[in-house]
Write a protein that holds these residues in place. Sequence first.
Motif, PDB file in Angstrom:
ATOM      1  N   THR A  93       1.235  -1.299  -0.360  1.00 61.02           N
ATOM      2  CA  THR A  93      -0.008  -0.123   0.021  1.00 61.02           C
ATOM      3  C   THR A  93       0.633   1.580   0.133  1.00 61.02           C
ATOM      4  O   THR A  93      -0.165   2.299  -0.359  1.00 61.02           O
ATOM      5  N   LEU A  94       2.360   1.399   0.619  1.00 59.74           N
ATOM      6  CA  LEU A  94       3.295   2.324   0.402  1.00 59.74           C
ATOM      7  C   LEU A  94       2.803   3.216   1.171  1.00 59.74           C
ATOM      8  O   LEU A  94       3.130   4.637   1.086  1.00 59.74           O
ATOM      9  N   GLU A  95       2.004   3.081   2.686  1.00 62.24           N
ATOM     10  CA  GLU A  95       1.474   4.359   3.865  1.00 62.24           C
ATOM     11  C   GLU A  95       2.244   3.550   4.320  1.00 62.24           C
ATOM     12  O   GLU A  95       2.306   2.395   5.208  1.00 62.24           O
ATOM     13  N   TRP A  96       2.441   4.686   5.319  1.00 63.72           N
ATOM     14  CA  TRP A  96       3.251   4.291   6.504  1.00 63.72           C
ATOM     15  C   TRP A  96       2.133   4.506   7.842  1.00 63.72           C
ATOM     16  O   TRP A  96       1.206   5.012   7.975  1.00 63.72           O
ATOM     17  N   TYR A  97       2.541   3.669   8.784  1.00 64.81           N
ATOM     18  CA  TYR A  97       1.340   2.307   9.978  1.00 64.81           C
ATOM     19  C   TYR A  97       2.386   3.279  11.333  1.00 64.81           C
ATOM     20  O   TYR A  97       3.058   2.320  11.126  1.00 64.81           O
ATOM     21  N   THR A  98       1.816   4.133  12.213  1.00 66.80           N
ATOM     22  CA  THR A  98       2.085   3.915  13.966  1.00 66.80           C
ATOM     23  C   THR A  98       2.128   2.807  14.116  1.00 66.80           C
ATOM     24  O   THR A  98       0.822   2.254  14.835  1.00 66.80           O
ATOM     25  N   CYS A  99       2.751   1.902  14.946  1.00 67.21           N
ATOM     26  CA  CYS A  99       2.964   0.528  15.472  1.00 67.21           C
ATOM     27  C   CYS A  99       3.305   0.570  16.971  1.00 67.21           C
ATOM     28  O   CYS A  99       2.746   0.051  17.687  1.00 67.21           O
ATOM     29  N   VAL A 100       4.228   1.765  17.653  1.00 69.40           N
ATOM     30  CA  VAL A 100       4.575   1.954  19.128  1.00 69.40           C
ATOM     31  C   VAL A 100       4.795   3.583  18.701  1.00 69.40           C
ATOM     32  O   VAL A 100       5.303   4.356  18.417  1.00 69.40           O
ATOM     33  N   GLU A 101       4.413   3.727  20.157  1.00 75.04           N
ATOM     34  CA  GLU A 101       4.167   5.613  20.595  1.00 75.04           C
ATOM     35  C   GLU A 101       4.884   5.650  21.770  1.00 75.04           C
ATOM     36  O   GLU A 101       4.929   5.196  22.829  1.00 75.04           O
ATOM     37  N   HIS A 102       5.879   7.003  22.010  1.00 75.25           N
ATOM     38  CA  HIS A 102       6.364   6.671  23.440  1.00 75.25           C
ATOM     39  C   HIS A 102       7.088   5.657  23.811  1.00 75.25           C
ATOM     40  O   HIS A 102       7.316   5.038  25.153  1.00 75.25           O
ATOM     41  N   TYR A 103       8.337   5.457  23.567  1.00 77.63           N
ATOM     42  CA  TYR A 103       8.850   3.915  23.650  1.00 77.63           C
ATOM     43  C   TYR A 103       9.614   4.405  24.155  1.00 77.63           C
ATOM     44  O   TYR A 103      10.581   5.436  23.349  1.00 77.63           O
ATOM     45  N   HIS A 104      10.908   4.051  24.975  1.00 80.39           N
ATOM     46  CA  HIS A 104      12.120   4.702  25.410  1.00 80.39           C
ATOM     47  C   HIS A 104      12.996   3.620  25.305  1.00 80.39           C
ATOM     48  O   HIS A 104      14.287   3.779  25.972  1.00 80.39           O
ATOM     49  N   ARG A 105      12.864   2.384  24.840  1.00 84.24           N
ATOM     50  CA  ARG A 105      14.346   0.929  24.520  1.00 84.24           C
ATOM     51  C   ARG A 105      14.498   0.960  23.290  1.00 84.24           C
ATOM     52  O   ARG A 105      14.095   1.958  21.871  1.00 84.24           O
ATOM     53  N   THR A 106      15.748   1.016  22.827  1.00 83.15           N
ATOM     54  CA  THR A 106      16.512   0.883  21.307  1.00 83.15           C
ATOM     55  C   THR A 106      16.173  -1.122  20.432  1.00 83.15           C
ATOM     56  O   THR A 106      16.326  -0.510  19.755  1.00 83.15           O
ATOM     57  N   CYS A 107      15.259  -1.466  21.097  1.00 81.73           N
ATOM     58  CA  CYS A 107      14.591  -2.718  20.433  1.00 81.73           C
ATOM     59  C   CYS A 107      13.171  -2.511  20.611  1.00 81.73           C
ATOM     60  O   CYS A 107      12.619  -2.415  21.872  1.00 81.73           O
ATOM     61  N   VAL A 108      12.428  -3.360  19.990  1.00 81.86           N
ATOM     62  CA  VAL A 108      10.903  -4.258  19.385  1.00 81.86           C
ATOM     63  C   VAL A 108      11.201  -4.474  19.166  1.00 81.86           C
ATOM     64  O   VAL A 108      11.395  -5.283  17.741  1.00 81.86           O
ATOM     65  N   THR A 109       9.646  -5.782  19.249  1.00 82.19           N
ATOM     66  CA  THR A 109       9.270  -6.334  18.533  1.00 82.19           C
ATOM     67  C   THR A 109       7.686  -5.981  17.758  1.00 82.19           C
ATOM     68  O   THR A 109       6.248  -5.727  18.912  1.00 82.19           O
ATOM     69  N   VAL A 110       7.678  -6.574  16.548  1.00 76.95           N
ATOM     70  CA  VAL A 110       6.470  -5.607  16.241  1.00 76.95           C
ATOM     71  C   VAL A 110       5.329  -6.588  15.904  1.00 76.95           C
ATOM     72  O   VAL A 110       5.698  -8.091  15.173  1.00 76.95           O
ATOM     73  N   THR A 111       4.160  -7.087  16.363  1.00 75.42           N
ATOM     74  CA  THR A 111       3.207  -8.232  15.883  1.00 75.42           C
ATOM     75  C   THR A 111       1.927  -7.596  14.814  1.00 75.42           C
ATOM     76  O   THR A 111       2.122  -7.043  14.692  1.00 75.42           O
ATOM     77  N   GLU A 112       1.540  -9.066  14.781  1.00 76.84           N
ATOM     78  CA  GLU A 112       0.047  -8.631  14.086  1.00 76.84           C
ATOM     79  C   GLU A 112       0.608  -8.528  13.114  1.00 76.84           C
ATOM     80  O   GLU A 112      -0.360  -7.729  12.300  1.00 76.84           O
ATOM     81  N   LEU A 113       1.550  -9.115  12.122  1.00 77.46           N
ATOM     82  CA  LEU A 113       1.984  -8.316  10.704  1.00 77.46           C
ATOM     83  C   LEU A 113       1.181  -9.884  10.225  1.00 77.46           C
ATOM     84  O   LEU A 113       1.200 -11.032  10.180  1.00 77.46           O
ATOM     85  N   VAL A 114       0.933  -9.508   8.348  1.00 73.93           N
ATOM     86  CA  VAL A 114      -0.510 -10.499   7.689  1.00 73.93           C
ATOM     87  C   VAL A 114       0.960 -11.117   6.570  1.00 73.93           C
ATOM     88  O   VAL A 114       1.615 -10.695   6.722  1.00 73.93           O
ATOM     89  N   VAL A 115       0.916 -12.685   6.949  1.00 68.09           N
ATOM     90  CA  VAL A 115       1.582 -13.033   6.589  1.00 68.09           C
ATOM     91  C   VAL A 115       1.088 -12.687   5.046  1.00 68.09           C
ATOM     92  O   VAL A 115       0.294 -13.061   4.203  1.00 68.09           O
ATOM     93  N   GLY A 116       2.668 -12.757   4.548  1.00 65.42           N
ATOM     94  CA  GLY A 116       3.230 -12.792   2.604  1.00 65.42           C
ATOM     95  C   GLY A 116       2.578 -10.684   2.534  1.00 65.42           C
ATOM     96  O   GLY A 116       3.330 -11.259   1.051  1.00 65.42           O
ATOM     97  N   ASN A 117       2.963 -10.214   3.155  1.00 60.77           N
ATOM     98  CA  ASN A 117       3.564  -9.044   3.577  1.00 60.77           C
ATOM     99  C   ASN A 117       4.560  -8.843   3.991  1.00 60.77           C
ATOM    100  O   ASN A 117       5.348  -9.283   4.369  1.00 60.77           O
TER     101      ASN A 117
END
Length: 1029
Positions: free
Chosen positions: A863-887
Amino acid sequence: MGRKDSVWSLGEGQLPEDIDKQIETPPLSTLLIEKPLGGSITVGGDITFIAKVEAKDLLRKPSIKWFKGKWMDLASKTGKHLQLKESFDRFTKIHTFEMHIIKAKENYAGNYRCEVTYKDKFDSCSFDLEVKGLYSEGQEDAGELDFSGLLKHREPKQEETPEVDVWEILKNARPDEYEKIAFTYGITDLRGLLKRLKKTKKEEKKSEAFAKKLETAYQVDKGGKIRFIVDMADPTVELKWYKNGQEIRPTPKYIFEHKGTQRIMVINNCQINDDAAYSVVAGDEKSTTELFVKELPINIVKELEPVKTTVNERIELECEVSEEGAKVKWYKQTYFNFGKCSSLLAPLTLLVKPLKIIQDLENVTVMLGQPLKLHCEIYPGNVPGRWYLNGKLIQASDRINILHRAKNHRLEAESSTIHDAGDYTFVPEGYSQSLCAKVHVIDPPRVHLDALNCPDNTVTIVAGNKLRLEIPISGEPAPRVVWMKGERVILDTGSRVRAETFADHTCLTIDVTEREDTGNYKIVLQNEAGEDTASIKIKVVDIPDPPQAPLVPAVGGDWCTMTWDPPHYDGGSPILGYFIERKKKQSSRWMRLNFDLCKETTFEPKKMIEGVPYEVRVFAVNAIGVSKPCEPSKPFIPLAVTSEPTNLIVDDVTDTTVTMKWRPPDTIGAAGLDGYQVEYCFEGTDEWIVSNTEITEKTKYTITGLPPETKILVRVKAINKAGPSPPRTTQHSILVKEVIEPPKIRIPRHLKQTYIRKVGEVVNLVVPFMGKPRPKVSWLKNGEPIEASQVSIRNTDCDSIIFIRRAERKHSGKYEMAVQVEKHVDTALLDIQIVGRFTSVALSAWASAVLHYPESRQKDYGTLEWYTCVEHYHRTCVTVTELVVGNEYFFRVFAENMCGLSESATVTKDSALIVKQGLQLKNPEYIDYDFTEPPKFTQPLVDTFAIAGYNATLNCSVRANPRPKVIWMKNKIMIIDDPRYRMFSNQGVCTLEIRKPSPFDGGVYTCKAINDLGEAQVECKLEVKGHKI
């Protein structure tokens, strides 16, 4: 005297018992110019009484009444024997009133009265009618059976009537002998004599004024002389003689004599009208008597003699009667017997000669007013003749001369008139032949404007009334009449304005007069004798135009002053005054302010409510009426000045200034408070000087420019729309001299800690301080002077302002402020910190790049659109979940502090593909549908009517992609930020709401839709109707 038992009675005259009553002298005539005169006729004769009234000063015909006796109105008695006639002469302006009595009877005799009334004027006149009996009582019933005319004529025997006193005979006679005595002595009014006789037999009281009164009655022959003698007990008493109640003045007929105590009145040449009741008044006493005038019969002393002559010869028939001035009638071939009168017969023989016409009459044309001459010549010359005009005999008069000299017969008129025109005939006497000629009289036309009775020939009429202007004209033959106004000819066929011509006058008629009818009208008359013109000015007066709208130059608490200009058109009549009305602006009820006309163009209404808007209007009044009201004035509000300011005190004093403080007035009123005016004066003077040329709204003011070491008084006035209030003045004088006060800095609470601002923001700090005289202020940054190009500093008497238009990181630091008054110094320290945002974030590895950064975003590769997945996060690493298989995803990270997000983000170089083992997804390919289209209105605007004061809406619908921009316009002018309009757009439906429109909101409204593909617009017309109250 009339008889009460008559068949047709016209009333009775004055009874004998009424003679004793005092009759007042009638007032002088104010209307009658010719009064009816008394008369005498025989039974069966006709008589006419004429009264004339001049109508020169009268606007309408006067009313007239004829009476017999005291109360009998003769208007109800008209018929065979009585006729009343009225006529009016336009040239002499005289009303003529006639009363005809036809075939009079004996009971018609008596006293008559004519009364004329016009508005508050009154005039009357009395006159007597005497009806003489034609036959004696023995012949009264003969009627048509009287054969005395067929008897042989005999000379009447003249019997000498002895002089007898009838009164003495009646006094000594018995009542049964009264009728015989009356028949013997020819007394016809026996009843009246008996009434007088009865009165004379009453016992008379002894008189104090008269030693001897008048006899009860006197008798005298017609033409004789009678003497009335009274003997006075008191010769000094003044006497007055009366006849039928009217006072008698000395004349040659009435002679008054004094002989000792005797008073004598002599009446010479007694006539029938002297037969009346006479009285003499001495103080409160009166003596009355009756005078009877006896008329002797007329006898023929010398008879006529027979005469023989030829035709046209002059003869004379002569006879002699016993009384001089007697009425004699001549008859031809007839014998009459009139009882007491006598008649004679004389035979006359005529011989006829042949007639020869030597010169015949000729037709004549003569100018009106010129001499008229007709001439003919016949033979024999001694033949007289008669002249006739249109068959009527012409009699010689002062104007017409009829001449006969030998054979010549002439008819001459010194000044010819219109009535002289016609057919003239000369008939010789004794011949059947006649001479004829025609006379044609011509007269130049003439307009008689004198009949208008208008000054300067100006006719004034009220607009709307009917005008009928009759102008007498003359001319022979009848002239041709033309009416003109300017160059326009007025025809007789006009509907509203027309001209008509009659035999003796021309008439201009205007059914409904208007202002435009005012002007000069010209009358042109033409005939074969010449031409005449005249001008008449018609002035149409009307109510005036409304005055100009009034102005209100001055307003008070419950009053105002208003002025206005007079109307442009006064209606043709001077303005008498004005009526003034007022009303509240929101009301429709006007109230009259003056009941007496205001003569000036200024007025001062009073008793108004303060703070309530009012309007005033004016009516103009002239002699015709009241004009329409003028346009109302502009609304004004009665306002009063405020009360004086309170708590006036001195706030500060320097060597050249004084600062004053005060509080607002206790009473402000509806006019509000606009500001204050400060004035001062030096001690010992009365000249107040205005310190502030423009009013100040503050309750504090500094008076500057004062000389040091002087004393002044200060006063303050409150100013509003109504004017200045009473002043508030200081109780004591103020010395202009400054007091030293050590400096002191008052740091605001928010500046006592570090002052933090973001980069680019404005820094504006105000630091107040105290001290007198004005302290010196200095600033240091980190111990060094501040550059003026970086930071702006502005100092006043009581504070210092540090201003940075756009803050930068370099503006951070410690700022030191120093305030000095002479040797006294006070300092303060300010800590200012300017913070900014991060520039970017470096990602060396996914695990370490996100630490301490508050936000990360993911990008779906499809889709070429940006989505915010984490806000006001203080660490330098993060795990992003609920991603769509095949994307396939990319990730980026922003850094954030108190100033906000960093200017740019760091993006992962490689994408993350979410793959499920054992499955392979192949994305189908779709052709995107183009939903874009230019604007198109699916529902246009509709023309609308709105009521003033009620909200109105305009609606339309538009379809477009991308979403269009909607613009509303009124009369091609864009509507922007107007609180009267509200614009809505929902699901393509566009609405414009107009709040409480007025007639000025009417016009053409346009809705315009614009996007990248094009534009479209629709229009409608809005009409706002006024709201009827």
